[in-house]
Each structure stands twice: as C-alpha cells, then as structure tokens.
Scaffold this motif. Structure first.
Motif, PDB file in Angstrom:
ATOM      1  N   PRO A   1       0.861  -1.185   0.007  1.00  0.00           N
ATOM      2  CA  PRO A   1      -0.018   0.054   0.116  1.00  0.00           C
ATOM      3  C   PRO A   1       0.883   1.389  -0.118  1.00  0.00           C
ATOM      4  O   PRO A   1       1.061   2.072   1.140  1.00  0.00           O
ATOM      5  CB  PRO A   1      -0.790  -0.369   1.378  1.00  0.00           C
ATOM      6  N   VAL A   2       1.469   1.593  -1.123  1.00  0.00           N
ATOM      7  CA  VAL A   2       2.370   2.628  -1.121  1.00  0.00           C
ATOM      8  C   VAL A   2       2.232   3.345  -2.640  1.00  0.00           C
ATOM      9  O   VAL A   2       1.799   2.786  -3.547  1.00  0.00           O
ATOM     10  CB  VAL A   2       3.920   2.270  -1.445  1.00  0.00           C
ATOM     11  N   LEU A   3       1.687   4.707  -2.217  1.00  0.00           N
ATOM     12  CA  LEU A   3       1.290   5.528  -3.502  1.00  0.00           C
ATOM     13  C   LEU A   3       2.348   6.437  -3.749  1.00  0.00           C
ATOM     14  O   LEU A   3       3.224   7.036  -2.902  1.00  0.00           O
ATOM     15  CB  LEU A   3       0.102   6.401  -2.927  1.00  0.00           C
ATOM     16  N   VAL A   4       2.833   6.625  -5.106  1.00  0.00           N
ATOM     17  CA  VAL A   4       3.698   7.817  -5.473  1.00  0.00           C
ATOM     18  C   VAL A   4       2.902   8.708  -6.259  1.00  0.00           C
ATOM     19  O   VAL A   4       2.378   8.517  -7.199  1.00  0.00           O
ATOM     20  CB  VAL A   4       4.805   7.273  -6.406  1.00  0.00           C
ATOM     21  N   ALA A   5       3.276  10.021  -5.892  1.00  0.00           N
ATOM     22  CA  ALA A   5       2.453  11.313  -6.428  1.00  0.00           C
ATOM     23  C   ALA A   5       3.607  12.357  -7.147  1.00  0.00           C
ATOM     24  O   ALA A   5       4.653  12.489  -6.527  1.00  0.00           O
ATOM     25  CB  ALA A   5       1.661  12.040  -5.332  1.00  0.00           C
ATOM     26  N   HIS A   6       3.607  12.599  -8.399  1.00  0.00           N
ATOM     27  CA  HIS A   6       4.322  13.353  -9.006  1.00  0.00           C
ATOM     28  C   HIS A   6       3.675  14.943  -8.994  1.00  0.00           C
ATOM     29  O   HIS A   6       2.489  14.906  -9.451  1.00  0.00           O
ATOM     30  CB  HIS A   6       4.664  13.105 -10.174  1.00  0.00           C
ATOM     31  N   THR A   7       4.258  15.923  -8.532  1.00  0.00           N
ATOM     32  CA  THR A   7       3.776  16.989  -8.570  1.00  0.00           C
ATOM     33  C   THR A   7       3.587  17.884  -9.953  1.00  0.00           C
ATOM     34  O   THR A   7       4.451  17.663 -10.655  1.00  0.00           O
ATOM     35  CB  THR A   7       4.120  18.355  -7.633  1.00  0.00           C
ATOM     36  N   THR A   8       2.947  18.988 -10.217  1.00  0.00           N
ATOM     37  CA  THR A   8       3.062  19.890 -11.136  1.00  0.00           C
ATOM     38  C   THR A   8       4.387  20.728 -11.224  1.00  0.00           C
ATOM     39  O   THR A   8       5.080  20.783 -10.093  1.00  0.00           O
ATOM     40  CB  THR A   8       2.082  20.930 -11.172  1.00  0.00           C
ATOM     41  N   ALA A   9       4.716  21.133 -12.334  1.00  0.00           N
ATOM     42  CA  ALA A   9       6.149  21.756 -12.437  1.00  0.00           C
ATOM     43  C   ALA A   9       6.170  23.066 -11.784  1.00  0.00           C
ATOM     44  O   ALA A   9       6.931  23.415 -10.840  1.00  0.00           O
ATOM     45  CB  ALA A   9       6.416  22.104 -13.998  1.00  0.00           C
ATOM     46  N   GLU A  10       4.911  23.790 -11.844  1.00  0.00           N
ATOM     47  CA  GLU A  10       4.722  25.084 -11.026  1.00  0.00           C
ATOM     48  C   GLU A  10       4.725  24.994  -9.657  1.00  0.00           C
ATOM     49  O   GLU A  10       5.433  25.775  -8.883  1.00  0.00           O
ATOM     50  CB  GLU A  10       3.320  25.851 -11.496  1.00  0.00           C
ATOM     51  N   PHE A  11       3.963  23.894  -9.080  1.00  0.00           N
ATOM     52  CA  PHE A  11       4.169  23.767  -7.648  1.00  0.00           C
ATOM     53  C   PHE A  11       5.675  23.564  -7.084  1.00  0.00           C
ATOM     54  O   PHE A  11       6.022  23.809  -6.040  1.00  0.00           O
ATOM     55  CB  PHE A  11       3.136  22.814  -7.062  1.00  0.00           C
ATOM     56  N   ALA A  12       6.204  22.642  -7.951  1.00  0.00           N
ATOM     57  CA  ALA A  12       7.561  21.992  -7.568  1.00  0.00           C
ATOM     58  C   ALA A  12       8.464  23.278  -7.786  1.00  0.00           C
ATOM     59  O   ALA A  12       9.463  23.371  -6.659  1.00  0.00           O
ATOM     60  CB  ALA A  12       8.217  21.165  -8.336  1.00  0.00           C
ATOM     61  N   ARG A  13       8.883  24.243  -8.436  1.00  0.00           N
ATOM     62  CA  ARG A  13       9.257  25.286  -8.646  1.00  0.00           C
ATOM     63  C   ARG A  13       9.352  26.265  -7.300  1.00  0.00           C
ATOM     64  O   ARG A  13      10.305  26.644  -6.754  1.00  0.00           O
ATOM     65  CB  ARG A  13       9.008  26.270  -9.709  1.00  0.00           C
ATOM     66  N   ALA A  14       7.833  26.386  -6.734  1.00  0.00           N
ATOM     67  CA  ALA A  14       8.064  27.039  -5.340  1.00  0.00           C
ATOM     68  C   ALA A  14       8.628  26.608  -4.317  1.00  0.00           C
ATOM     69  O   ALA A  14       8.837  26.961  -3.304  1.00  0.00           O
ATOM     70  CB  ALA A  14       6.624  27.447  -5.315  1.00  0.00           C
ATOM     71  N   HIS A  15       8.906  25.134  -4.487  1.00  0.00           N
ATOM     72  CA  HIS A  15       9.496  24.281  -3.216  1.00  0.00           C
ATOM     73  C   HIS A  15      10.979  23.685  -3.438  1.00  0.00           C
ATOM     74  O   HIS A  15      11.336  22.927  -2.590  1.00  0.00           O
ATOM     75  CB  HIS A  15       8.160  23.442  -2.708  1.00  0.00           C
ATOM     76  N   LEU A  16      11.575  24.063  -4.479  1.00  0.00           N
ATOM     77  CA  LEU A  16      12.663  23.380  -4.974  1.00  0.00           C
ATOM     78  C   LEU A  16      13.857  23.480  -3.829  1.00  0.00           C
ATOM     79  O   LEU A  16      14.620  22.686  -3.333  1.00  0.00           O
ATOM     80  CB  LEU A  16      13.387  23.873  -6.094  1.00  0.00           C
ATOM     81  N   SER A  17      13.780  24.595  -2.973  1.00  0.00           N
ATOM     82  CA  SER A  17      14.665  25.019  -2.248  1.00  0.00           C
ATOM     83  C   SER A  17      14.478  24.499  -0.799  1.00  0.00           C
ATOM     84  O   SER A  17      15.350  24.151  -0.045  1.00  0.00           O
ATOM     85  CB  SER A  17      14.879  26.510  -1.981  1.00  0.00           C
ATOM     86  N   ASP A  18      13.193  23.822  -0.527  1.00  0.00           N
ATOM     87  CA  ASP A  18      12.692  23.395   0.871  1.00  0.00           C
ATOM     88  C   ASP A  18      11.739  22.446   0.327  1.00  0.00           C
ATOM     89  O   ASP A  18      10.402  22.650   0.590  1.00  0.00           O
ATOM     90  CB  ASP A  18      12.227  24.331   1.839  1.00  0.00           C
ATOM     91  N   PRO A  19      11.846  21.063  -0.120  1.00  0.00           N
ATOM     92  CA  PRO A  19      11.023  20.609  -0.643  1.00  0.00           C
ATOM     93  C   PRO A  19      10.019  19.735   0.528  1.00  0.00           C
ATOM     94  O   PRO A  19       8.971  19.290   0.480  1.00  0.00           O
ATOM     95  CB  PRO A  19      11.858  19.089  -1.199  1.00  0.00           C
TER      96      PRO A  19
END
Length: 311
Positions: A208-226
């Motif tokens: 029971p393991v789910l993997v989620a990939h975010t949108t690029a826009e959301f990721a860019r806002a959090h690259l410095s602190d994922p």
C-alpha cells in the motif's frame, strides 16, 4: 579491454550513459563511466524506502523502438520487467473518475534502476562499473554528456538546449489504500499533483504505497525546501483519492525532471580544441516525447557514432 586509445569519458550513468557504454564496449572502445550519484540509474531512481524499492523518477516505460524491444524481451525472459497496463485512470477536481487507454506500460519487480544495472552487466562478467565522481571541468578527448541539457551546459555549450520542468515526488505509505482507480492515474486541472501511481500494483507486490508527482509550477515554488511541500501535497492526494492520512511519507526533489521540448536528432556533438563532446539523453528524441526508450536509443546511437569515428 584495452585499445591503446585515450578512453572515452561518459558523464552520467542513467539509461543513456549505460547504453552508450555498452555500445562502446561492443565496438571495442575503452570508456570511463562517471556519475556524481552513489548509484546508477539517474532519473530511473528506485531507492529503498521502508524495506522495499520504490520508483520515484520515471514511472514506467513503453516499447516502440525495435532495438529496444529486443532488450525488453530479454528483460521479460529474465523476470526483470513485465507488461503492467494500457489503461490509466483520469482524475480531476469536482469530477467523476474516468479512464484512458494507450500503449502498454511496462514495470519492474526490482525497480527501474535494476534495468540500468542489468544493461551495465549487473556484477556479471564484463560488467561496466560507474565511478562516483562529480566532474567540474571537461576532460580531454571524447566526452559524452549523458544528462539533462541544463546540467550538460555547466561543462559545455549544448547545441540549441531544451528547457526542463521541475517536479517533486511524494511517496506515501498507508495501512490500507482503497483507490478510485487501478494502477495509476493522470490528474488534470490540479494545481499541485499531476500523476499518481499505485507502486504496489506497479511492482507486483500489492504494497500500500502511493507515488505522487507534482506539477512543475508547484515544484518550482518548493525546490529550495521540498519538505515544506509535504503537507500540501498530502492534502492534495487525499482530496482527489479520498484516502486516509498516510503512515509515512518521503519527498524527493527533481530540479530537471522532464524535458519540456525534444531535439530533432538522437544525439548531438560539437568539436572543441581539446576533443569532441557528444550529448545524449531522453531529450534527444526526434520520434516524440522523451521516454526511457529514447534515452536508450540516444546513448546507443552516440556510442555507435563514436565507434565509427574511431575506426
């Protein structure tokens, strides 16, 4: 093997770099394979999380290329890869779940990184080993930069470089995981997530393991602190799936997750004063969107071109 020539240096031990190394070996050309990571695989990463491998980069692979198909047949016969599904779910905010069909997606019991290890020989006779080294200057001689264009550009000028989208990968473990889709789902018109994969179904162990990939826009806002993105991503996953709170989570940052465009040839090259630089990777994909098989084709074609040049 020893050819008496200066070895070719391949920088990047993902699928493209591995395929290039094999093409050189088969052509009798000595090479040195280096990667700044501790393990091969690149964006086909499959780290061990809570006692099992989880695919946190590429989610699957498809088979269109005839040469790649021969390799996949060998993987299937060895139990390293299996057909997974041709149908994904489609989710969207405030909409009923639907499905969409496409090419057969393939998955791996041991994680996608296991395929790169197999290409390199997997500790058998003739294994090609990668050095864990980060190069800051371009070596002399023939060099293959098998990596995203923005990373290759730190060492050499890439011809007409393509841009890349970022992404965050959230892995979440559950006590039980009733999903509104089977196997995986595209998530449309959502500000946070764009793809979900049931990793237990993908790997075949029903974990029971789910993997989620975010949108690029959301990721860019959090690259410095994922880590700051975890709570919002979990909330987004729960909002579209109805799942309970996960038992554990893990987040991984991909600054260069996916090419936003593709080159119109399978590899590139430039001649410099101290040698020739070749460029390879899934972004060198004239046949369509970047895929695992386009990375294999790119590295293979670059390696064969080097062999022809040296012969």
């Amino acid at each position: 093997m020893s050819t008496g020539r200066t070895p070719v240096t391949i920088v990047g031990a993902g699928m493209a770099g591995a395929a290039c190394a094999v093409a050189l070996r088969d052509g009798g050309v000595e090479c040195r394979l280096v990667d700044r990571g501790r393990a091969v695989g690149g964006r086909m990463a499959s780290p061990q999380l809570h006692g099992r491998r989880v695919d946190i980069g590429a989610g699957y692979f498809t088979v269109r290329d005839d040469g790649f198909a021969e390799l996949v047949e060998a993987w299937e016969a060895a139990g390293l890869a299996r057909p997974w599904t041709d149908t994904f779910g489609v989710l969207a905010p405030d909409a009923d779940a639907t499905t969409t069909t496409g090419p057969t997606r393939w998955a791996t019991p041991g994680g996608l990184r296991s395929l790169v290890r197999d290409v390199l020989g997997a500790a058998g006779p003739g294994e090609i080993k990668a050095e864990s080294t980060e190069l800051t200057t371009l070596p002399d001689g023939i060099v293959v930069l098998a990596m995203p264009d923005p990373q290759a550009s730190r060492l050499a000028d890439v011809p007409d470089p393509v841009s890349y989208d970022a992404a965050l990968t959230l892995v979440a473990g559950f006590e039980n995981m009733p999903l509104p889709f089977e196997n995986a789902a595209f998530v449309n018109a959502h500000p946070v997530i764009q793809f979900l994969a049931d990793d237990g179904a993908r790997r075949g162990d029903s974990a029971p393991v789910l993997v989620a990939h975010t949108t690029a826009e959301f990721a860019r806002a959090h690259l410095s602190d994922p880590d700051s993105a975890v709570a919002q991503t979990v909330a987004a996953v729960r909002s579209v799936t109805g799942l309970p709170a996960p038992s554990w989570t893990h987040v991984h940052r991909w600054t260069f997750a996916k090419p936003a465009q593709a080159h119109d040839s399978t590899f590139g090259s430039v001649d410099l004063a101290n040698g020739t630089v070749y460029f390879a990777g899934d972004q060198w994909s004239p046949s369509g969107p970047p895929r695992v098989e386009s990375a294999w084709r790119s590295g293979t074609d670059a390696g064969r071109a080097i062999c022809a040049r040296l012969s």
